[in-house]
Design an enzyme around this catalytic site. Structure first.
Site, PDB file in Angstrom:
ATOM      1  N   LYS A 103     -80.408   5.038 -68.731  1.00  0.00           N
ATOM      2  CA  LYS A 103     -79.467   5.911 -69.447  1.00  0.00           C
ATOM      3  C   LYS A 103     -79.753   5.861 -70.950  1.00  0.00           C
ATOM      4  O   LYS A 103     -79.821   6.887 -71.628  1.00  0.00           O
ATOM      5  CB  LYS A 103     -78.041   5.397 -69.214  1.00  0.00           C
ATOM      6  CG  LYS A 103     -77.165   6.309 -68.417  1.00  0.00           C
ATOM      7  CD  LYS A 103     -75.749   5.776 -68.534  1.00  0.00           C
ATOM      8  CE  LYS A 103     -74.869   6.283 -67.447  1.00  0.00           C
ATOM      9  NZ  LYS A 103     -73.527   5.692 -67.522  1.00  0.00           N
ATOM     10  N   GLU A 120     -58.063   8.008 -74.026  1.00  0.00           N
ATOM     11  CA  GLU A 120     -58.777   9.283 -74.204  1.00  0.00           C
ATOM     12  C   GLU A 120     -58.208  10.310 -73.226  1.00  0.00           C
ATOM     13  O   GLU A 120     -57.935   9.991 -72.072  1.00  0.00           O
ATOM     14  CB  GLU A 120     -60.261   9.017 -73.885  1.00  0.00           C
ATOM     15  CG  GLU A 120     -61.171  10.162 -74.128  1.00  0.00           C
ATOM     16  CD  GLU A 120     -60.990  10.735 -75.518  1.00  0.00           C
ATOM     17  OE1 GLU A 120     -60.589  11.915 -75.588  1.00  0.00           O
ATOM     18  OE2 GLU A 120     -61.239  10.030 -76.510  1.00  0.00           O
ATOM     19  N   GLU A 128     -63.494  16.800 -68.452  1.00  0.00           N
ATOM     20  CA  GLU A 128     -64.894  17.139 -68.249  1.00  0.00           C
ATOM     21  C   GLU A 128     -65.020  18.659 -68.334  1.00  0.00           C
ATOM     22  O   GLU A 128     -64.097  19.385 -67.969  1.00  0.00           O
ATOM     23  CB  GLU A 128     -65.367  16.661 -66.870  1.00  0.00           C
ATOM     24  CG  GLU A 128     -65.473  15.157 -66.802  1.00  0.00           C
ATOM     25  CD  GLU A 128     -65.992  14.670 -65.456  1.00  0.00           C
ATOM     26  OE1 GLU A 128     -66.767  15.390 -64.811  1.00  0.00           O
ATOM     27  OE2 GLU A 128     -65.615  13.565 -65.073  1.00  0.00           O
ATOM     28  N   ASN A 151     -51.796  11.732 -66.648  1.00  0.00           N
ATOM     29  CA  ASN A 151     -52.597  12.143 -65.489  1.00  0.00           C
ATOM     30  C   ASN A 151     -51.763  12.207 -64.211  1.00  0.00           C
ATOM     31  O   ASN A 151     -51.920  13.122 -63.403  1.00  0.00           O
ATOM     32  CB  ASN A 151     -53.790  11.196 -65.308  1.00  0.00           C
ATOM     33  CG  ASN A 151     -54.935  11.566 -66.242  1.00  0.00           C
ATOM     34  OD1 ASN A 151     -54.846  12.547 -66.983  1.00  0.00           O
ATOM     35  ND2 ASN A 151     -56.000  10.800 -66.223  1.00  0.00           N
ATOM     36  N   GLY A 191     -59.107  16.974 -57.773  1.00  0.00           N
ATOM     37  CA  GLY A 191     -60.246  16.094 -57.527  1.00  0.00           C
ATOM     38  C   GLY A 191     -60.732  15.528 -58.847  1.00  0.00           C
ATOM     39  O   GLY A 191     -59.963  15.422 -59.813  1.00  0.00           O
ATOM     40  N   CYS A 199     -60.865  11.305 -62.351  1.00  0.00           N
ATOM     41  CA  CYS A 199     -59.676  10.675 -62.954  1.00  0.00           C
ATOM     42  C   CYS A 199     -58.409  10.757 -62.107  1.00  0.00           C
ATOM     43  O   CYS A 199     -57.815   9.725 -61.796  1.00  0.00           O
ATOM     44  CB  CYS A 199     -59.405  11.301 -64.318  1.00  0.00           C
ATOM     45  SG  CYS A 199     -60.686  10.893 -65.502  1.00  0.00           S
TER      46      CYS A 199
HETATM   47  C1  UDX Z   1     -58.256  15.089 -66.367  1.00  0.00           C
HETATM   48  C2  UDX Z   1     -57.207  15.287 -67.487  1.00  0.00           C
HETATM   49  O1  UDX Z   1     -56.948  16.684 -67.645  1.00  0.00           O
HETATM   50  C3  UDX Z   1     -57.692  14.661 -68.792  1.00  0.00           C
HETATM   51  O2  UDX Z   1     -56.694  14.780 -69.772  1.00  0.00           O
HETATM   52  C4  UDX Z   1     -58.007  13.182 -68.533  1.00  0.00           C
HETATM   53  O3  UDX Z   1     -58.484  12.551 -69.692  1.00  0.00           O
HETATM   54  C5  UDX Z   1     -59.032  13.057 -67.415  1.00  0.00           C
HETATM   55  O4  UDX Z   1     -58.538  13.705 -66.226  1.00  0.00           O
HETATM   56  P1  UDX Z   1     -60.539  16.269 -65.650  1.00  0.00           P
HETATM   57  O5  UDX Z   1     -60.504  15.377 -64.453  1.00  0.00           O
HETATM   58  O6  UDX Z   1     -61.802  16.427 -66.401  1.00  0.00           O
HETATM   59  O7  UDX Z   1     -59.432  15.814 -66.727  1.00  0.00           O
HETATM   60  O8  UDX Z   1     -60.147  17.739 -65.123  1.00  0.00           O
HETATM   61  P2  UDX Z   1     -58.902  18.735 -65.066  1.00  0.00           P
HETATM   62  O9  UDX Z   1     -59.342  20.018 -65.631  1.00  0.00           O
HETATM   63  O10 UDX Z   1     -57.665  18.152 -65.631  1.00  0.00           O
HETATM   64  O11 UDX Z   1     -58.749  18.940 -63.492  1.00  0.00           O
HETATM   65  C6  UDX Z   1     -58.488  17.877 -62.594  1.00  0.00           C
HETATM   66  C7  UDX Z   1     -58.357  18.390 -61.173  1.00  0.00           C
HETATM   67  O12 UDX Z   1     -57.147  19.124 -60.989  1.00  0.00           O
HETATM   68  C8  UDX Z   1     -59.466  19.345 -60.753  1.00  0.00           C
HETATM   69  O13 UDX Z   1     -59.799  19.093 -59.415  1.00  0.00           O
HETATM   70  C9  UDX Z   1     -58.824  20.715 -60.906  1.00  0.00           C
HETATM   71  O14 UDX Z   1     -59.411  21.694 -60.107  1.00  0.00           O
HETATM   72  C10 UDX Z   1     -57.420  20.412 -60.445  1.00  0.00           C
HETATM   73  N1  UDX Z   1     -56.418  21.363 -60.940  1.00  0.00           N
HETATM   74  C11 UDX Z   1     -56.171  21.439 -62.289  1.00  0.00           C
HETATM   75  C12 UDX Z   1     -55.698  22.145 -60.051  1.00  0.00           C
HETATM   76  O15 UDX Z   1     -55.906  22.070 -58.831  1.00  0.00           O
HETATM   77  N2  UDX Z   1     -54.746  22.983 -60.535  1.00  0.00           N
HETATM   78  C13 UDX Z   1     -54.448  23.070 -61.863  1.00  0.00           C
HETATM   79  O16 UDX Z   1     -53.562  23.849 -62.219  1.00  0.00           O
HETATM   80  C14 UDX Z   1     -55.198  22.300 -62.757  1.00  0.00           C
END
Ligand code: UDX
Length: 441
Positions: A35, A149, A153, A206, A255, A258
């Site tokens: 990495k 944080e 993603e 979260n 999914g 996180c």
């Molecule tokens: C998340 C948090 O948003 C972020 O603040 C934290 O630091 C890390 O976890 P991330 O996992 O990158 O970020 O993605 P995010 O866009 O939040 O989506 C998470 C999951 O929820 C995805 O599977 C997404 O498809 C799903 N989702 C999100 C839904 O099913 N419906 C929604 O309305 C929003």
């Protein structure tokens, strides 16, 4: 400031590049030499929009460096950030082995009055344990803080440059002052809390968002049965300012790296302190069962998956990332294959493992392996995926997929269009000649 960031995953690389862009001297450290070698050559080991440019820019400016050498990285650092992974154990607790390993590794090299900041998502109480561990290996005075944080993603650079807030959790006024100075260029509100509140705030944010998604998914399931349209319901309730209309779309459940992990970890933490009747256990259960539940419903309508040719569009867990951790595809594809379907997959960035071993991408049992000689093929274009299939399943709302002209792909036979994100108009899809299936409409 001289900064060291331990762990070069999403949080580590993005934070390192952003802190460097404020004129700090930053060294990113990882124990994985491959990495680090890539990063030294300006290559980001994963796909994240905008990150490559920022990284190269900061490396050229001389502000950003990478190493595997703890002595080099830590001995000069005024602030040491810990941004390593905290996977869940098999029983759902946060596995802190990587976090604590950094305590042992940094301790001998800490300079006097260094600030150690935990960015990794960890349960309350971790800072005290971490400090005790460091103390056994150093005579230097050091301070601890928690600065969680909130980046997502796919929009990690923008989220880090324009956060809604920065949370600084520490009991030491001088530490709070120094970390405030470091984050001043972000021009956002800085919230000062205890370390425990900062850690609870991260988990709660979260867990709340995951709960919100689960809630709207369950309302969608009711709409499915009674003729209401979930999109109309969302529009109506979103006008209530207490509820709001963002982050509110139904689908196959949450999914990614996180939410599934953090919900389980917060539930396990609650259990560990005697709060056993907590809602998060149920949220996790409902989310884990969701894909199979919805696919079973589709199966009834489509008339079985046996010998059906299915195009699965979108393999990553969400758009603008190639990350497949806890992605819907990881459950959908083995499910369809087990029912005797022939599956073609497409994704603009994510790549299905050549050996078919998807165990890395999911913690949810049963961990399934899709044999390489099974009836699954990943193809390079949407056209190749959808040609003459029985079912088009739009799983992830990549712009390439939602803007594709599926009217051109309709063949003479009966074809189903499964819109698991409600991204298409049922009327339009029906006008193209497909049988439409969405979520809660
Ligand atoms: C998340 C948090 O948003 C972020 O603040 C934290 O630091 C890390 O976890 P991330 O996992 O990158 O970020 O993605 P995010 O866009 O939040 O989506 C998470 C999951 O929820 C995805 O599977 C997404 O498809 C799903 N989702 C999100 C839904 O099913 N419906 C929604 O309305 C929003």
């Amino acid at each position: 400031m001289n900064i060291c960031i331990i762990g070069t995953g999403f949080v580590g690389v993005v934070s390192a590049s952003v802190y460097a862009s404020f004129g700090n001297t930053v060294i990113g450290l990882d124990i994985d030499p491959q990495k680090i070698e890539k990063l030294k050559h300006g290559q980001v080991p994963f796909f994240e929009p905008g990150l490559s440019d920022l990284l190269l820019e900061q490396q050229k400016s001389g502000n950003l460096h990478f190493t595997t050498d703890y002595s080099l990285a830590v001995s000069q650092a005024e602030v040491v950030f810990v941004a390593v992974g905290t996977p869940s154990t098999s029983t759902g607790e946060a596995d802190l082995k990587y976090v604590f390993a950094t305590a042992d590794s940094i301790a001998p090299f800490l300079q006097e009055n260094a600030i150690v900041v935990i960015k990794s998502t960890v349960p309350p109480g971790t800072l005290t344990q971490y400090a005790e561990r460091v103390k056994t290996k150093t005579q230097a005075q050091f301070f601890m803080a928690s600065v969680p944080e909130f980046l997502r993603e796919g929009s990690a650079v923008a989220d880090t440059l324009h956060p809604d807030r920065v949370l600084i959790g520490t009991t030491e006024p001088e530490v709070a002052e120094k970390l405030t100075l470091l984050h001043q260029p972000l021009q956002t509100q800085i919230i000062h809390t205890s370390p425990e509140s900062a850690q609870m705030a991260k988990y709660s944010a979260n867990a709340y968002l995951a709960t919100r998604i689960t809630f709207i998914n369950q309302i969608a399931d009711l709409c499915e049965k009674n003729g209401a349209d979930i999109e109309e319901v969302i529009q109506a309730i979103g006008q209530d300012k207490r509820i709001g209309s963002q982050y509110w779309y139904p689908g196959l459940g949450y999914g990614g790296s996180c939410f599934p992990k953090d919900v389980k970890e917060l539930a396990a933490y609650a259990n560990s302190i005697g709060e056993t009747n907590n809602v998060l256990i149920k949220i996790n259960e409902v989310n884990e069962q969701r894909i199979e539940k919805i696919l079973n419903q589709y199966e009834q309508k489509i008339g079985g998956w046996l010998n059906k040719k299915v195009a699965v569009l979108g393999l990553s867990f969400k758009p603008e990332t190639n990350d497949m951790r806890e992605a819907p595809s990881i459950k959908i594809i083995p499910y369809l294959l087990s029912k005797g379907a022939q599956v073609l997959g497409f994704d603009p960035k994510a790549e299905w493992p050549v050996n078919g071993d998807i165990s890395f991408f999911t913690a949810t049992p049963p961990v399934t392996t899709v044999s390489p000689d099974s009836s699954f093929t990943q193809v390079n274009t949407i056209n190749d995926a959808v040609r003459d299939v029985d079912v088009i399943m739009c799983v992830i709302e990549w712009p390439e997929i939602t803007s594709f002209d599926f009217s051109q792909s309709k063949s003479a036979k009966t074809q189903w269009f499964v819109d698991t994100r409600n991204q298409f108009s049922p009327k339009e899809v029906t006008a193209w000649g497909y049988n439409y299936l969405g979520i809660g409409r």
